[in-house]
Design an enzyme around this catalytic site. Structure first.
Site, PDB file in Angstrom:
ATOM      1  N   HIS A  67      58.026   5.160  62.729  1.00 54.60           N
ATOM      2  CA  HIS A  67      57.655   4.164  63.743  1.00 54.60           C
ATOM      3  C   HIS A  67      56.524   4.690  64.628  1.00 54.60           C
ATOM      4  CE1 HIS A  67      61.415   2.415  62.461  1.00 54.60           C
ATOM      5  NE2 HIS A  67      61.112   1.333  63.134  1.00 54.60           N
ATOM      6  N   PRO A  68      55.542   3.831  64.899  1.00 57.90           N
ATOM      7  CA  PRO A  68      54.472   4.240  65.822  1.00 57.90           C
ATOM      8  C   PRO A  68      55.008   4.216  67.248  1.00 57.90           C
ATOM      9  CG  PRO A  68      54.234   1.922  65.301  1.00 57.90           C
ATOM     10  CD  PRO A  68      55.412   2.418  64.491  1.00 57.90           C
ATOM     11  N   SER A  84      54.054  -4.580  63.762  1.00 50.23           N
ATOM     12  CA  SER A  84      54.071  -3.787  64.994  1.00 50.23           C
ATOM     13  C   SER A  84      53.098  -4.330  66.025  1.00 50.23           C
ATOM     14  CB  SER A  84      53.644  -2.345  64.706  1.00 50.23           C
ATOM     15  OG  SER A  84      54.718  -1.563  64.390  1.00 50.23           O
ATOM     16  N   GLU A  87      54.524  -7.343  67.663  1.00 51.23           N
ATOM     17  CA  GLU A  87      55.655  -7.009  68.538  1.00 51.23           C
ATOM     18  C   GLU A  87      55.183  -6.332  69.830  1.00 51.23           C
ATOM     19  OE1 GLU A  87      58.423  -6.395  64.583  1.00 51.23           O
ATOM     20  OE2 GLU A  87      57.604  -4.649  65.613  1.00 51.23           O
ATOM     21  N   VAL A 120      62.296   4.608  69.842  1.00 51.05           N
ATOM     22  CA  VAL A 120      62.214   3.319  69.128  1.00 51.05           C
ATOM     23  C   VAL A 120      63.015   2.269  69.887  1.00 51.05           C
ATOM     24  CG1 VAL A 120      62.786   2.082  66.989  1.00 51.05           C
ATOM     25  CG2 VAL A 120      61.829   4.395  66.868  1.00 51.05           C
ATOM     26  N   LEU A 121      62.375   1.127  70.082  1.00 48.23           N
ATOM     27  CA  LEU A 121      62.970   0.013  70.816  1.00 48.23           C
ATOM     28  C   LEU A 121      62.436  -1.277  70.199  1.00 48.23           C
ATOM     29  CD1 LEU A 121      64.484  -0.591  73.630  1.00 48.23           C
ATOM     30  CD2 LEU A 121      62.191  -0.864  74.556  1.00 48.23           C
ATOM     31  N   ALA A 122      63.303  -2.276  70.028  1.00 47.70           N
ATOM     32  CA  ALA A 122      62.830  -3.572  69.510  1.00 47.70           C
ATOM     33  C   ALA A 122      62.010  -4.247  70.607  1.00 47.70           C
ATOM     34  CB  ALA A 122      64.018  -4.435  69.092  1.00 47.70           C
TER      35      ALA A 122
HETATM   36  C1  2AL Z   1      58.070  -0.414  67.690  1.00 47.24           C
HETATM   37  C2  2AL Z   1      57.158  -1.245  67.046  1.00 47.24           C
HETATM   38  O1  2AL Z   1      56.083  -0.873  66.556  1.00 47.24           O
HETATM   39  N1  2AL Z   1      57.644  -2.499  67.113  1.00 47.24           N
HETATM   40  C3  2AL Z   1      58.836  -2.450  67.764  1.00 47.24           C
HETATM   41  O2  2AL Z   1      59.557  -3.434  68.010  1.00 47.24           O
HETATM   42  N2  2AL Z   1      59.085  -1.155  68.105  1.00 47.24           N
HETATM   43  N3  2AL Z   1      57.879   0.934  67.823  1.00 47.24           N
HETATM   44  C4  2AL Z   1      58.765   1.738  68.494  1.00 47.24           C
HETATM   45  N4  2AL Z   1      58.441   3.038  68.593  1.00 47.24           N
HETATM   46  O3  2AL Z   1      59.811   1.278  68.972  1.00 47.24           O
END
Ligand code: 2AL
Length: 173
Positions: A67-68, A84, A87, A120-122
């Site tokens: 994930h970036p 991404s 989002e 990482v988070l939505a």
């Molecule tokens: C991301 C992403 O690119 N899109 C998303 O919902 N979360 N990346 C992240 N590190 O949480």
């Protein structure tokens, strides 16, 4: 798209369409294809989740590392995947001021140093103010709990991306 169409896809088409529902992990879609036919969207989603859940911890951490960063260098450079990009822009992360970007970069770096994988988070379920708040909160969680939380976010991202592909409301999944 409907499930009959999905079940009729050959391997190449399936991986093209579903290869990024888990960010930059087409191998997961490749494994899911072998398990067709699927009875519906929910069943398809279950197969994606089951493969992620069955991975050893090193594989699960690998998924997180694909994930970036949120509001990171790839966003600045325009190097994100289309999903991404949508989002992160939707959460307002493409229009942060320099100060907010710097604060997030510092928090992202601290998080990565502590856990060994990116935060990482939505993003679609958050707004730009919530992202640094959540990051600062999760930074202090125990590592085993944080791995579970991060994988839960991967599931949420996957669910939203699948719902988009099927053109359905994710609440119906
Ligand atoms: C991301 C992403 O690119 N899109 C998303 O919902 N979360 N990346 C992240 N590190 O949480």
């Amino acid at each position: 798209m409907d499930i009959e169409k999905v079940n009729s896809m050959d391997f190449g088409e399936f991986v093209d369409v579903f290869g990024n529902v888990i960010e930059r992990c087409p191998l997961i879609a490749a494994a899911v294809w072998s398990q067709r036919p699927f009875s519906g969207l929910e069943d398809l989603e279950k197969h994606f989740f089951a493969i992620v859940d069955a991975l050893p911890q090193s594989g699960q951490e690998g998924i997180l590392r694909c994930h970036p960063d949120l509001a990171g260098r790839e966003l600045q450079r325009g190097a994100l995947t289309a999903e991404s990009q949508r989002e992160q822009a939707g959460a307002g992360l493409a229009s942060l001021g320099a100060g907010e970007r710097l604060r997030l970069a510092e928090l992202n770096a601290q998080y990565r140093a502590r856990f060994g994988f990116p935060f990482v988070l939505a993003a679609r379920l958050q707004d730009r103010a919530a992202v640094p708040r959540e990051l600062a909160r999760r930074l202090h969680c125990p590592p085993a709990q944080e791995l579970r939380t991060a994988l839960g976010e991967v599931r949420k991202i996957c669910r939203l991306r699948l719902a988009d592909l099927f053109g359905v409301d994710p609440a119906r999944l």
